[in-house]
Design an enzyme around this catalytic site. Structure first.
Site, mmCIF file in Angstrom:
data_model
loop_
_atom_site.group_PDB
_atom_site.id
_atom_site.type_symbol
_atom_site.label_atom_id
_atom_site.label_comp_id
_atom_site.label_asym_id
_atom_site.label_seq_id
_atom_site.Cartn_x
_atom_site.Cartn_y
_atom_site.Cartn_z
ATOM 1 N N ASP A 179 30.293 65.494 35.944
ATOM 2 C CA ASP A 179 30.489 65.252 37.388
ATOM 3 C C ASP A 179 31.013 63.849 37.684
ATOM 4 O OD1 ASP A 179 28.337 63.670 36.797
ATOM 5 O OD2 ASP A 179 26.976 64.562 38.258
ATOM 6 N N GLN A 220 37.348 36.861 47.763
ATOM 7 C CA GLN A 220 36.877 37.226 49.113
ATOM 8 C C GLN A 220 35.577 36.459 49.378
ATOM 9 O OE1 GLN A 220 38.697 39.125 51.229
ATOM 10 N NE2 GLN A 220 37.237 38.790 52.871
ATOM 11 N N LYS A 268 50.608 25.959 48.682
ATOM 12 C CA LYS A 268 50.918 27.388 48.797
ATOM 13 C C LYS A 268 50.348 27.961 50.086
ATOM 14 C CE LYS A 268 48.754 30.742 46.186
ATOM 15 N NZ LYS A 268 48.447 31.362 44.902
ATOM 16 N N GLY A 318 52.285 38.064 40.177
ATOM 17 C CA GLY A 318 53.285 37.151 39.614
ATOM 18 C C GLY A 318 54.061 36.396 40.687
HETATM 19 C C1 R5P Z 1 45.023 32.288 44.037
HETATM 20 O O1 R5P Z 1 45.222 31.331 44.754
HETATM 21 C C2 R5P Z 1 45.036 32.215 42.534
HETATM 22 O O2 R5P Z 1 44.729 30.939 42.088
HETATM 23 C C3 R5P Z 1 46.358 32.683 41.953
HETATM 24 O O3 R5P Z 1 47.357 31.732 42.239
HETATM 25 C C4 R5P Z 1 46.746 34.000 42.529
HETATM 26 O O4 R5P Z 1 45.680 34.902 42.433
HETATM 27 C C5 R5P Z 1 47.959 34.569 41.823
HETATM 28 O O5 R5P Z 1 48.291 35.777 42.423
HETATM 29 P P1 R5P Z 1 49.749 36.357 42.337
HETATM 30 O O6 R5P Z 1 50.109 36.418 40.890
HETATM 31 O O7 R5P Z 1 49.606 37.720 42.969
HETATM 32 O O8 R5P Z 1 50.644 35.465 43.132
#
Ligand code: R5P
Length: 296
Positions: free
Chosen positions: A34, A94, A193, A225
Site C-alpha cells: 500500500d 524556508q 543576488k 543552476g
Molecule cells: C541560495 O541562496 C543558495 O545559496 C543557492 O545560491 C541557491 O539555492 C542556488 O539555487 P539555483 O541553483 O536554483 O540558482
C-alpha cells in the site's frame, strides 16, 4: 559507537564507517504494497551511542520520514545516545514567512527531528541566511560543519587555476568564499543576488574585477543552476579566464548541469552530501572526524 546510514546515505555511511575502522550498522527497508514504509534495524543498538547518517534531499518528505522512523526505533531499542548527521538539511531555505500564512518549514522539520529523541545534530553547510546560528532553530546541541576546505583542496589538486579569485554568488556565500580563499591563500568577493522566482535570479557585481583572473565560484547548493549561470555571465563580461565551480550540495534540478557547462565553466564539482554525477569530494572524513571527537 555504531554508524547507521539511512536508505539514502548508505554509501556515505559505509565510507564513514571505513574511516573509523568499523562495520556500518544494518537495516532492512522496504515498502508494503500500500506504499507504507517498513523499517527494521538488524544491528543491536542497546546501550550504544548511535550516529545516524541521512541526507534529506530530492524527495525530502520521504527521506525525513525515514529518518524519523530510524531515530525513533533506535531510541526505542535502548540506544544511549542518538546523533543525527544530516549532511543536506532540506527546508532550511524556508526559514521565514515571506508571505502571510506560509509554513515555517525549517522550524517544523527541526521540531520533528527533536521529537523522536535525537540528542545532537550535525549538518554540513546548511543554508543559514536569515537564521545565522543553528541554535536559533534547534533546541538540542547543533553543529553546522563546512565541506569548503575539502572542495578547495580538490580544486587545488586539479591544478588548473592560477591564483584564482574566489567568488560567492550572493551575500550568504561570503562564509564559503572566505573559507575557500583562506585554504587557497587568495582573495575573494561576493556578488549581490535578488531572487525573482524559483528559477530566476538577478546578480550584480560588487567591488572585485575578474579581468584576466582565473575564478572559483563557490556556493552551498546548486539547484536549477540559475545562480551560477548568472554569476558566470558577469565574470565573462569582466574578462575572467578559466572558471571552475564548487558546491557542497549538488541538488542539480533537471538540466542544471548542462546549463552550467554550456555557460563556459570548465569544471563543476560537489560532495557526496548529495549523491550526484559531480559528487567527487567525500564528506566522510569530515563526519568521521566529528564522530571520533564527539564519540561517547
Ligand atoms: C541560495 O541562496 C543558495 O545559496 C543557492 O545560491 C541557491 O539555492 C542556488 O539555487 P539555483 O541553483 O536554483 O540558482
Amino acid at each position: 559507537m555504531i554508524v547507521i546510514g539511512g536508505p539514502t546515505s548508505e554509501s556515505l555511511a559505509s565510507r564513514v564507517a571505513k574511516e573509523l575502522g568499523i562495520e556500518p550498522g544494518k537495516l532492512e527497508v522496504r515498502r508494503f504494497p500500500d506504499g507504507e514504509k517498513y523499517l527494521r534495524i538488524l544491528t543491536d543498538v542497546q546501550g550504544q551511542s548511535v550516529a545516524i547518517i541521512q541526507s534529506i534531499h530530492h524527495t525530502p518528505d520521504e527521506l525525513l520520514f525515514e529518518y524519523l522512523l530510524l531515530a525513533d526505533t533506535v531510541k526505542d531499542l535502548g540506544a544511549r545516545k542518538v546523533t543525527a548527521f544530516i549532511p543536506y538539511f532540506a527546508y532550511a531555505r524556508q526559514d521565514e514567512r515571506f508571505k502571510a500564512g506560509e509554513a515555517l518549514s525549517f522550524k517544523t522539520v527541526s521540531k520533528l527531528i527533536e521529537s523522536v529523541g535525537t540528542d545532537e545534530i550535525y549538518t554540513i553547510d546548511m543554508h543559514q541566511h536569515r537564521v545565522l546560528k543553528s541554535s536559533e532553530v534547534f533546541g538540542i546541541p547543533s553543529h553546522n560543519l563546512s565541506a569548503m576546505p575539502f572542495l578547495a583542496e580538490h580544486i587545488s589538486k586539479l591544478g588548473k587555476l592560477q591564483n584564482p579569485l574566489v567568488i560567492g554568488p550572493d551575500a550568504e556565500a561570503e562564509q564559503w568564499a572566505k573559507l575557500a580563499a583562506e585554504h587557497l591563500r587568495t582573495d575573494f568577493d561576493v556578488f549581490t543576488k535578488t531572487r525573482l522566482g524559483d528559477a530566476k535570479v538577478e546578480i550584480r557585481p560588487r567591488k572585485s574585477n575578474a579581468n584576466g583572473r582565473d575564478v572559483l565560484i563557490v556556493d552551498d547548493i546548486i539547484s536549477t543552476g540559475g545562480t551560477i549561470v548568472e554569476a558566470v555571465k558577469i565574470l565573462h563580461g569582466q574578462g575572467a579566464k578559466r572558471i571552475q565551480v564548487a558546491c557542497t550540495h549538488p541538488i542539480l534540478a533537471p538540466g542544471a548541469l548542462e546549463k552550467i557547462k554550456e555557460s563556459g565553466v570548465e569544471d563543476v564539482i560537489g560532495t557526496d552530501a548529495v549523491p550526484s554525477p559531480i559528487s567527487v569530494v567525500s564528506v566522510a572524513p569530515l563526519i568521521a572526524e566529528h564522530i571520533r571527537t564527539n564519540g561517547d
